[in-house]
Design a protein around this motif. Structure first.
Motif, mmCIF file in Angstrom:
data_model
loop_
_atom_site.group_PDB
_atom_site.id
_atom_site.type_symbol
_atom_site.label_atom_id
_atom_site.label_comp_id
_atom_site.label_asym_id
_atom_site.label_seq_id
_atom_site.Cartn_x
_atom_site.Cartn_y
_atom_site.Cartn_z
ATOM 1 N N ILE A 123 10.478 18.296 5.392
ATOM 2 C CA ILE A 123 11.384 17.549 5.498
ATOM 3 C C ILE A 123 11.564 17.060 7.202
ATOM 4 N N PRO A 124 11.246 18.117 7.669
ATOM 5 C CA PRO A 124 10.631 17.547 9.259
ATOM 6 C C PRO A 124 9.597 16.596 9.848
ATOM 7 N N GLY A 125 9.137 16.220 8.843
ATOM 8 C CA GLY A 125 8.530 14.848 8.482
ATOM 9 C C GLY A 125 8.741 13.087 8.017
ATOM 10 N N THR A 126 10.074 13.783 7.368
ATOM 11 C CA THR A 126 10.956 12.504 6.916
ATOM 12 C C THR A 126 11.724 12.425 7.753
ATOM 13 N N ILE A 127 12.090 13.854 8.639
ATOM 14 C CA ILE A 127 12.870 12.962 9.731
ATOM 15 C C ILE A 127 12.226 11.565 10.475
#
Length: 205
Positions: free
Chosen positions: A120-124
């Motif tokens: 999720i951090p990469g998605t953000i």
């Protein structure tokens, strides 16, 4: 800030009475904390209501919910109509708009992605570089990751005038390369969506 997203599956044909009872009980409840929005499904799992409540943190949520029960202002008397209940605690992405009363459209799309753990951090980060262009086409209501409840979910909500506008805007975004953000496909495990209509008393409408 956190947002509690509560989803209830109702017995068929009970929705009008459920919304009536909630609307009657709501004025007392919102004296304790605001309701962000309330919807029922139009496309997807039918007979479903979704309501979202913002809080400063989980401690405030616990305190307010306890006060609501103690003073008997909430929950409304709808238990006889509920088949299933689900609660998720969501954390807004840095670019997620503030949840405040706004008139955004007649149809809201709720998209839920199950992501690989840790992705999720990469998605953000990817979304952060593309979201400005996408929100010129239609408003983002919110983008969140789950903190409690089903984990590793990425939930984003979009508002449209109607389903026809949704189809046109999504096709245009893809054609022009505005959306979806590049990369990240290998992080997706499951995608779901539903279309929902705001209730008459929903602050987001």
């Amino acid at each position: 800030m956190i947002v509690e997203m509560r989803t209830y599956r109702l017995k068929p044909r009970s929705l009008p009475e459920v919304e009536k009872r909630i609307g009657e009980a709501l004025p007392a409840r919102v004296k304790l904390s605001p309701l962000a929005g309330f919807w029922h499904t139009e496309v997807g799992p039918l007979n479903t209501i979704i309501h979202m409540w913002p809080y400063e943190n989980t401690s405030e949520r616990e305190r307010i919910r306890a006060e609501a029960v103690k003073t008997k202002v909430w929950p409304p008397a709808i238990g006889e109509f509920i088949e299933t209940m689900e609660s998720k605690i969501l954390v807004p992405a840095p670019f997620s708009p503030k949840l405040e009363p706004r008139k955004l459209g007649g149809i809201y799309e709720f998209r839920t992605y199950l992501m690989k753990p840790g992705s999720i951090p990469g998605t953000i980060e990817r979304w952060n570089g593309a979201i400005a262009g996408r929100t010129k086409l239609s408003p983002l209501v919110g983008a969140y990751s789950t903190e409690y409840g089903p984990l590793n979910q990425w939930i984003h909500i979009w508002a449209y005038k109607d389903s026809g506008e949704r189809e046109r805007i999504r096709a245009d975004a893809i054609k022009r390369g505005i959306w979806p953000p590049p990369g990240g496909g290998d992080s997706l495990l499951l995608q779901e969506n539903l279309l929902a209509v705001p209730a008459a008393f929903s602050p987001l409408s």
